[in-house]
Design an enzyme around this catalytic site. Structure first.
Site, mmCIF file in Angstrom:
data_model
loop_
_atom_site.group_PDB
_atom_site.id
_atom_site.type_symbol
_atom_site.label_atom_id
_atom_site.label_comp_id
_atom_site.label_asym_id
_atom_site.label_seq_id
_atom_site.Cartn_x
_atom_site.Cartn_y
_atom_site.Cartn_z
ATOM 1 N N ASP A 41 0.433 -1.467 -0.251
ATOM 2 C CA ASP A 41 0.212 -0.196 -0.283
ATOM 3 C C ASP A 41 0.980 1.121 -0.020
ATOM 4 O OD1 ASP A 41 -2.102 1.322 -0.159
ATOM 5 O OD2 ASP A 41 -1.678 1.767 2.951
ATOM 6 N N THR A 74 -3.420 5.532 -3.957
ATOM 7 C CA THR A 74 -2.003 6.196 -2.807
ATOM 8 C C THR A 74 -0.910 5.677 -3.752
ATOM 9 O OG1 THR A 74 -2.060 4.106 -1.539
ATOM 10 C CG2 THR A 74 -3.096 5.504 -0.700
ATOM 11 N N THR A 75 -0.311 4.451 -4.388
ATOM 12 C CA THR A 75 0.818 4.480 -5.234
ATOM 13 C C THR A 75 0.407 4.955 -6.889
ATOM 14 O OG1 THR A 75 1.346 2.890 -4.782
ATOM 15 C CG2 THR A 75 2.609 3.241 -6.086
ATOM 16 N N ASP A 367 -8.621 -0.418 1.657
ATOM 17 C CA ASP A 367 -9.046 0.043 0.755
ATOM 18 C C ASP A 367 -9.991 -0.386 -0.424
ATOM 19 O OD1 ASP A 367 -6.332 0.999 1.323
ATOM 20 O OD2 ASP A 367 -5.132 0.312 -0.409
#
Length: 507
Positions: A41, A74-75, A367
């Site tokens: 994550d 998020t990445t 997520d």
């Protein structure tokens, strides 16, 4: 230039975790105990980095905000911002002013957003289709995580849990309990509330039509509590009297609590043996030390309120549920509340080989839950697998051709940065990215094309057939946050180290 270097270094760190074939990182803490976290994550990796570079901190911030706001992407957001900066660095080296680059980026971002808006699908009206959209989104989100092997099972879990929320984005009502043992496939969704506590001795193990009083109060006043107080007595019998008085006080309190007409008492603090005995005699199930998280959620779920004084029973709102019983998960006994007031609540019990696996599974599931709960509110859906980036890049390229002046270079750079995402997805899967992205670009020049990168077969595939979907809200947040972060770092021309704040002399 230091600002570019730091930000690009961070991007290179997390970009290997992008996509279904992304790798995981082991984070080892330098603190005592050298704890180890295994994660994929982006936000978790970046949160735990120890960094001095100020520009890198901006990227870490956007990934945190992305995590809080929509939960996934998020990445992607960090990778996109980093690629924008990498392109900007080349432009700055070619003597184009940062402000020109910024205004070009702004036009490009606006154009990319409109391109997405024209291609969204919305199945709000059709419940069946919408549910299958949710399933696709859940599968896509989970396929880059540890749960990708059992993604059918977990996608179903996540969708069921979110559908029960009926449109609220409050994930408090979904409780996740982690129990080591078994395999990830043994995880299940339970329709009630499970409290990770044992039922005390000699108390009823099963209660139907329970009336629950949730409290936060001290139930251990059978000792003189004032520390440092000295009580002088002239005989042992006086000590016994003091203890007797303490017990009477406790008995009064328990009577007040029983007067609420309850058959289950859940307390956040300890309950000593004496009051527990009194509750057992009255046939009331007393649960002690239900941690704060537990009682907050229990009150929310059963429709009660947390009480700490018991003088006027009529003003206390009790919680209700149909059945309380003790269940076993693995080796542990837990208390299960079923048929609760708030039908929205449910508990996901995760099973897995070790704590590391469970922690990562929880992050992955969280997520998925975040994305789904956001999608239930904003029902617009896009295809995934590098398709949105290619759609945006194509439109942005068109815009660059129409725009006169130096801005066009910046707009073109923006489109190159967007194409970097499918490129990285292909690279991480060990495919020939140059070839695949060229094929994709050619496909996208046809009208109404659904092509994206199919990592499993290693070729260009039809995303609509493969059922790879993403939430529009996530993509929009990625696009806008990354552009703003890149813009913020671009505006910086030098980094100045400040003196620490002086303490005023308190005279």
């Amino acid at each position: 230039m230091a600002s570019f270097v730091g930000a690009i270094a961070i991007t290179d760190l997390v970009k290997t975790t992008l996509g279904p074939k992304g790798m995981d990182k082991i984070l080892q803490s330098t603190g005592r105990g050298h704890e180890v976290t295994v994660t994929n994550d982006g936000a978790t990796i970046l949160k735990s980095l120890h960094i001095d570079n100020p520009a890198a901190k901006v990227l870490i911030d956007i990934s945190k905000v992305q995590d809080d706001e929509v939960g996934d992407g998020t990445t992607s957001v960090v990778v996109l911002a980093g690629e924008l900066l990498r392109e900007a660095e080349k432009l700055v080296a070619a003597k184009i002013h940062p402000m020109t680059i910024i205004s070009g980026y702004r036009m490009a971002a606006e154009c990319a957003r409109n391109a997405l808006l024209q291609r969204v699908m919305d199945n709000k009206g059709n419940a069946e289709k919408f549910k299958s959209d949710l399933m696709k989104i859940a599968r896509t989100t989970l396929s880059s995580k540890i749960l990708s092997q059992d993604k059918e099972h977990f996608a179903q879990l996540a969708v069921d849990a979110v559908m029960r929320l009926k449109g609220s984005t409050n994930l408090e009502a979904i409780q996740i309990i982690k129990k080591p043992g078994g395999s990830l496939k043994d995880s299940f969704l339970d329709e009630g509330f499970i409290l990770d506590k044992k039922i005390g001795l000699g108390q009823p193990k099963r209660i139907e039509n329970a009336k629950i009083l949730v409290a936060n109060t001290a139930m251990d006043t059978d000792k003189v509590k004032i520390y440092g107080a000295r009580v002088r007595v002239d005989s042992m019998s006086k000590v016994a009297e003091i203890e007797g008085a303490e017990k009477e006080k406790m008995r009064e309190k328990v009577k007040k609590i029983i007067a609420h007409g309850i058959n289950c008492f859940v307390n956040r603090q300890l309950i000593y043996n004496f009051p527990e005995e009194l509750f057992a005699d009255a046939g009331i199930l007393a649960i002690e030390h239900a941690d704060f998280d537990g009682i907050e959620r229990l009150a929310l779920v059963t429709g009660g309120e947390i009480a700490s004084t018991f003088d006027n029973p009529e003003s206390v709102k009790l919680g209700h549920c149909k059945l309380i019983e003790e269940i076993m998960i693995g080796e542990d006994k837990l208390i299960h509340f079923s048929g609760v007031e708030m039908g929205q609540a449910c508990t996901v019990v995760l099973r897995g080989a070790s704590h590391h696996v469970l922690d990562e599974a929880e992050r992955s599931l969280h997520d998925a839950l975040c994305v789904l709960s956001q999608t239930v509110n904003d029902t617009r859906v896009l295809l995934g697998g590098g398709w949105p980036e290619m759609v945006m890049a194509k439109e942005v390229d068109e815009l660059a051709r129409k725009t006169p002046g130096k801005k066009s270079h910046a707009i073109e750079a923006f489109s190159r940065a967007l194409v970097a995402i499918p490129t990285i997805i292909a690279d991480n899967a060990g495919l020939d990215s140059a070839d695949l992205v060229a094929q994709l670009r050619a496909e996208h020049h046809k009208e109404g094309c659904n092509a994206g990168i199919d990592v499993i077969s290693g070729s260009v595939g039809d995303m609509a057939e493969l059922g790879i979907s993403e939430s529009f809200k996530v993509k929009k947040a990625v696009l806008l946050s990354a552009t703003e972060a890149a813009e913020m770092i671009l505006r910086v021309d030098e980094i100045i180290t400040c003196a620490p704040r002086k303490r005023e002399d308190r005279m």
